[in-house]
Every structure is written in structure tokens, then in C-alpha cells.
Design a protein around this motif. Sequence first.
Motif, PDB file in Angstrom:
ATOM      1  N   THR A  35     -19.563  -5.866  15.577  1.00 36.18           N
ATOM      2  CA  THR A  35     -18.556  -6.475  14.721  1.00 36.18           C
ATOM      3  C   THR A  35     -17.354  -6.920  15.537  1.00 36.18           C
ATOM      4  O   THR A  35     -16.849  -8.023  15.378  1.00 36.18           O
ATOM      5  CB  THR A  35     -18.090  -5.471  13.646  1.00 36.18           C
ATOM      6  OG1 THR A  35     -19.242  -4.838  13.111  1.00 36.18           O
ATOM      7  CG2 THR A  35     -17.351  -6.175  12.546  1.00 36.18           C
ATOM      8  N   ALA A 123     -21.963  -7.080  11.047  1.00 35.94           N
ATOM      9  CA  ALA A 123     -21.546  -8.258  11.811  1.00 35.94           C
ATOM     10  C   ALA A 123     -21.978  -9.533  11.106  1.00 35.94           C
ATOM     11  O   ALA A 123     -21.239 -10.511  11.060  1.00 35.94           O
ATOM     12  CB  ALA A 123     -22.123  -8.205  13.215  1.00 35.94           C
TER      13      ALA A 123
ATOM     14  N   ALA B 434     -16.059  -5.487   7.264  1.00 36.74           N
ATOM     15  CA  ALA B 434     -16.525  -4.377   8.095  1.00 36.74           C
ATOM     16  C   ALA B 434     -16.316  -3.035   7.399  1.00 36.74           C
ATOM     17  O   ALA B 434     -17.065  -2.100   7.613  1.00 36.74           O
ATOM     18  CB  ALA B 434     -15.785  -4.389   9.424  1.00 36.74           C
TER      19      ALA B 434
END
Lengths: 276, 454, 241
Positions: A35, A123, B434
Motif C-alpha cells: 500500500t 493496495a 487502507a
Amino acid sequence: MTFSPVFHIARQELTVNVRNKWTLIFAVIFGILVTGIAYFGMIAEGFSGMQNFARSSASVLNLVLYIIPLVSLAMGTLSFTGDKGSAELLFSQPVLSSEVIMGKALGLFASIALSMASGFMVAGIMIISKSGPQGLTSYLAFTVLSLGLAFVFLSLSILVATLARRKSKAFGFALFLWFFFVLFYDILAIGITLLLSGSTMNLFLFLSLFGNPVDVVRVASLIIFDTATIFGPAGAALLRFLGGSAMSVTLLVCALLLWAILPMALAVKIMRRQDF
Amino acid sequence: MRPWSVISAIAVLASGQMESQGISNLQSLISNAQAGETILVPAGEYDGNIIIDKKLILIGLGSPVIRGTGVGSVITVKVDSCVVRGFVVERSGKMLVDEDAGILVKSDYNVIEDNVLQDVLFGVYLFGADNNRVRRNDIRGRKELELGERGSGIHLWNSYDNILDGNDIADVRDGFYIQNASRTHIERNNVRGVRYGLHYMYADSNVFLLNSFTDNVAGAAVMYSRGIRIRNNAFLRNRGFASYGILFQDCHDMIVDSNVVADNNIGLFFEASRNNVFQHNIIARNDAALQMFQNSNGNVFTENNFIDNLSPLLVVGKKTETRWNRNDRGNYWSSYDGYDIDQDGVGDVPMKIQNLFQYLEGKAPHLRLYLYSPASQAFAVAANAFPVMNINTEVDRMPLVKPVDLSKLGILTLLAPSRGNHQKTNDSVPLFAALPGLGIFVIGYLVMKRRSRQ
Amino acid sequence: MIAARHLTKKFGTILAVDDVSFEVKRGEIFAFLGPNGSGKTTTMKSIVGLVKPTSGKILVHGIDVQMHEKGAKASVSYLPQRVVFPENLTAREILYFYASLRGISRSDADEALEKARFNGFSEKYIGEFSGGMVQRLGLAVISLPDTPILLLDEPTASLDPQGVKRFREFVLEQKEQGKTILFSTHLLAEAEQLADRVGIFVSGKLVAQESVDGLREKFLKNKTIEDMYLHYVETFEGQHQ
């Protein structure tokens, strides 16, 4: 070889590994790294934000090429040089050694795949949220290729563990293999290439790619991302040599399959003759 | 007074009159007209082909369509000082060798403007035609044909002193094909999705201004020409295995400044091109910023911004005699990691433009297949760590520590919309994306811990 | 039930098992007796295919182990010398796992767990187990499939007295069910108490196999069985040196 024991052994291996902190730690580290790289790759985008997906993926690719072989080798070696008492009990059951190896390999692979997939998913979501879903299929294909790379190095770790038997020795050997495939092989290939000339040189260079699963995945990924053009004329020559980009990917995937199967098959063969 | 602004008479045709005369009579109208007359053509469909053989001003009102026979050129201008404005021109012939174009110009001082050309082999063809102006035309080639079977958007052969501006060209073979056409002025054109945005041979002293060449196999191929000025253009996203922003073959004494060359395979490619000056260009995010054959000597690079190129320079051969700075000002290299103690804006450590891997690539181009491999990165590091391995002959001794402020480049204002889009994206989005992922990890971990405590 | 014919195993140049032949009959309890490194474990391992003999062969239930490893192993349950289980699995999970490899249903495994009186520990991770608990689990695992043959390698070596007692009970219980049991030990008393017959290993050779009573009779009454054992060991080790 029958399916049922393979499945049960795989499931137990997966359970053990998922409960193992290392799987989780790997998942978190991998997720953060992938990420992070994708994210900073985007921040660093130039003034017009071109080539988003391909470049982010290329950066992720670099990480994949370093980390995945290492983790697969480590986890595989750890599991296959595991406790003797445990292995003795398992191998004394009415199962074939090939079934045990397959089962353990699949279980391990599933746990590695789980952590990798979560990393890739995070990601992927991030990249899509930023640059849209247009590269999604390539990204999925890339994920599959990365998983393939993991399996190859798992397979290699089984061979290493079988040959070395002792944990410390196996780890040393695994580390060497990692270093060899990630770095040394390519340096060697580049060195030899420079000594050759003309068509021999090109032939050697093309074929040498197949000798290293890391290169196989690297080149196949770049072709899939349709960024093989960054190889310039060399890329065109390679594609022509392999017969077009679909054919190239097919060949590379076949090579990867061979790399996944052969070390494991060899390990089975050796283990059949080995004593506990 | 410019010739093309002369209007000596006006023949206004009422639409009713036209209809009664049938729709195929544009040619007879021309035959009946006096030289110097202006013909206003109302909306409608007219049969071609048309030959303008006397000085006329043809003005389409409401985009009348002139449809060719499918053989030869739809409109052929044979005499000087004509104007063709506001038409939709379509269905030219199919023969490349016969110059089958939407509008074929064989005379001087004409104005071809505000037309739409579609389903044509060539768009506008200037054949031995000087001092013409071709502007604001929309040219679309035959997309269904292979690239090699199409004609050019605007084709100049043996034509001098023409002005080509504000045209929008797509789906042809080459956007502009310019051969033996010196002193051409090319400004504010937009070419995309073609083979060569600009294909250019034996034409000296031309000026390029504010053009954009995007998504082509190659932005521009400039060959065998002298004294060209390329300024404020954009060469973007020209990608393919052998693609470049601009290729210079045997070009000398050019001034290339204030251009944006970005996201191409090779930004600028040089073969046997000498004594050109490159200044104030942004050369960014190309796979290779520059590729030079060693026979390209004496080029000067100063105050350019080289940003995020995978390889700044590939040299084919040993080394070039390129000057990487002028007047104590080098270029900005985003990969430069030196320092500037005396704060004069110029780095105190010379910039080694190539690393070892890039140097080796020059010797064995196919080594590029190892791009992105850890080994290639190791080579780069090794060359820094062991000076013995240092092969750098291409050195910028005056590297700039900060990018040159080129925010006022004219071309950037033209590109502004696409720029804005990308910069507006919310940087916090990825972090939010995320978080759920991390959440899953943590929850999974806790669940597992809990089960173990049971 | 178990028959070894001229079994020989070399590890490199070391002769671990030297031309060993023996037979264990149905329902018999047979003890391998001998000092550490005398070949007991290697012989046992070759019965379940963990060690591949250099020469000679082993028949289990009439099946050649080397030719039909899977078939032969189906009728044997083997408890290694130092059994280890993955730390982060529960007792029940481990039992389920080995049940699945033998094609035994989960309810049967649950039953076995209950029989072994694991109730409070079934859902605990092995990592929290004491050595005695691990052994109990080991015994549960090998008795689970109800194979006609049990193989136990030094089962009491690392046990406390309570564990030893439990093991004894286990063996007698299994014997009652008509099972053939082969175990190894270096404790004379254990062999004497449990075994019908004893095979004595010294330096890779099986130097004697007799019923416990027969051995005792062979030697004079004033000698204990311990003396007899030491006699064998000294004689044969002396020969080798």
C-alpha cells in the motif's frame, strides 16, 4: 496419490500457519509495504498523472520480487524442517510421502496466499480509488503471477529442506538461494551477455530469463501490464522471439509451472528414499 | 493587404434557388461564377468532386457537406488566392500515389479554414503550393485502414512559406507530413492517435509553436533539416517499442525550448544530429529521457528539468560530446543526490547522468530486459560504492538543485484541464481505503487470540 | 503379525541394525530391550516405513512394508519416542486430524477423547499441555484407529511415575482387546512386567529373543534377570570392541 489426505494435511497446515503469528505479521507488513509503495508512487506522480496503474504496479513488482521469494523460502523451510516427533507421527500414518508434501505445500501456500492477497487487495482498492478500474484485470493477473512466484519458492524451499534436513543448514541454503535468484543470477547473466555478441548474445539473454523464476515473473508482469514497451526494442525482439505477447505470457507461465513442479517432484523422489 | 482577404464580388445563393437547381450543381455554380466572386453555400449535401479553377471564395453556411465520388480529391484548388471555409468534406479516393485528398491545393495564397474533413485519405494536401494558410480544420482519417494504408493529415510537398495552425488531426498515418517545405509555421495544432505526429524531412527554418502531439506511435520525427525552432509544444504518451517524443535524425542548429516531453518511451532521440540547443524543457516520466548515438555531437542542454525518467540517458556507442551546461547553468535532475553548500542553486557535486547499468545498456541494448531487476539496481549502487567501476563520461558539472520554474510555459496552460484532473484527486482517499484492510487484520488477530483463550 | 527377515540398516558406514530377524505373533506383547543406540528405534521405524532397510524385509500382517507401504501402515499405529504436536492446535483438532487420515469419523474421535478423559482439555492448545498430557494425547491418537498392531518407542522414557502407571494400564487394556503390541524400553522391570516375550538388542544385533519366563529359566536361579541382561550386553559389546 489420493486427494483426501492431501486435503486434510493442507487444512491442518493452513490452520497451524494462520494461528501462527508470522502469517499475520507477514500479512500486515506486506499490506503496509504494498500500500505504501503504491501510495507514494502516486504522490510522486508527475504533473499530469500519466501511467498511474502501470507505474504503481511496477513499483509493487519490485517489492514482490524481493519479498515474496524470501518469505516463501523462510516459511517453507521452517515448516518442512519442523519437529521430528511431529513428522514421524505423520509419516507413520497410512499416507504417501508425496501426499504429505503436497498437503503441506498446499496448506503453506494457502496461508502465504492469504496474507499476500489481503495485501494486494488493500493496495488494489487504493489504486482503483485513485486511478479507476481500468487496469484491474492486469492487476489480478499480476496477483496471480505473484502467487505463482510464491509457490515456486515454496517448492524450492521443500527441496532445500529435504536436502539439508537440519533447520540451520536449510535456512542457510535457503538464504543463499534467495540471494542467488534475486540478485546473483541476473548479474551473472548480464556478465555473460556482455561477453557474447550478436545473435548468440540475444539468444542467450532471452533464454536466460527462463532460468530464473524471478525474471520469469518480472518479464511476464511487465508484458501483462502492457508496459513491455519500457524494454524498448529489446522487448519487441523478445516478444517476436517468443511469438507475440499472448504466446510470451503463456510460455512464461509454463516456465513458472515447471519451476513450481520440478523442485517439489524432486523433493518427493528424494524423500521416498530418505530415513527419519 | 493579404491576398486571401480580397473579396471582389458576392454571389448570394438563396437556399430555394439551390434546391431548384438540384444538389449536384456546386461545380456548375463555380463554372458560372466570375473570378473573384464569393459564393455562400447553404447547409445541405453536395456532390463532389469540385475543382476550383478560378479565384473564388467558397463559404459554407451551416456546414454543408461536399461528398466526393470516392475517386481522386474531393476539392482541388488550382488557382491562387482562393478561400475554402466552413465545409464538411468527405469521401476522397483511395490512391496514395494520386494524392487523393479532402482538399488538394496546387496553388499559392489560399486559405483553407474551419472545415471538417472525414473519410479522406489525405486531409489537406499542399502540392507545390506556397504561402497558404491551413487553419482550424478538423481532420479525421480512415480509422478502419491499417496505419500504413492511410494518408497524412496535412501533407506538404515542395511547398514553402505556409502557415498551418489550429488544426485538430486524428486517425491518419502521419499528422503532418512535411517534405521539402522550408519556412513553414506550425502553431497550436493538436495531433493524436497517429503514427508520427509530425513527419518531417528536408525542410529548414520552420517554427513549431504550442502544438501537442499525444498518444502517437511517435511524437515527431524530424529529419535532415536545419535551423528549426521548436517551442512550447507538448509531446506526450507516445508509446510503443520504438517510440519517442521527438526523433532527430541529421538535424542541426535547432533551438528546442520550453517544451514538455513526457511519458514517452524515449523522450528525445538523436542520431547524427549536432549543435542543437535544448533549454527550459520539461522532460519527465519517460522510460528513457534521452537516447543518443555517439555521432550526435555538440548538443547543448541547459536549464531543463529532467524528472522521474527511468533512465536519464542511453548512449549508443562510447560517449557523446554533449555539453550539459551553459553559462554555468546545468539542468535539474530529479535523481540528483548531491548538495549545495554555497547555496548558489548549483549542486557542488557533479551529476553523473548514467549509472553502470545504463552504461552497459548502451553496449548491449537487449540488457534492458533486466530493467527493474534487483541486479540492475545493484549495478547502479555498485558504481557509486566502487569508484573503480565508474564509467561516467556524461557528467553535468553544474546540476541545478531545484527545478527550473517553468510553470509559465505556454504549453502548460493548454494542457491545464488534464493536469487539474489528476491533481485534484483527494490524497486522503488511499489512506481511508487502507484502513478497512488494517481493520480486518486486527479483528482477525483478536478473534484468533480469543479462540485460543477458550 | 510382524515378521523381520534379515533386516539390515546402514547409516553411511555405521551398521545400525545387523541382520535382525524376529516374529511377533497375534495378540502378543513383545518388548525390545537394549541400551540406547542398540538398534531398537531403527528397527521399529522400519516397520512403519520411516526407515528404509538396506537389505532384508519386513512383513506386517503379511504385507511387505517396502512394496506396499500405505497398505502395511494401515494396520499399524506408531508412537514415536518423543511425540510432538503443533502448539497452536487443540487436542480435539489433533485427534480429528489423525482420524481424518485414517478415515475415521469425528464422532468416533469425540468418543475416543471422552474415553481418554480429556474433557477439560479437549479445547486447549497443546502449547499449554504438560508432558504427561502430551503423552496421553499421543496414546489417544494411536489407539484411535483401532489398528491390530501398536508400536511404541520408549513410551515411558520421559514420564513421571503416574505416567508410567497410566501407560501400563493402557497396554494391558489394549492387550485385552487382542492387539499385538511391540514396544521398546531400556527398563528391565517394564519388559518383565508387561511383555510376553523380549528381544534383546546389543550393538545392532538381536542377540536373544525368548519369553520372559524362558529367559529366566535359562539362567541359574540365583541370577536375576538384570544380571542376565548385563551379561548379554557385556558379552556382545566386548565382541564388537
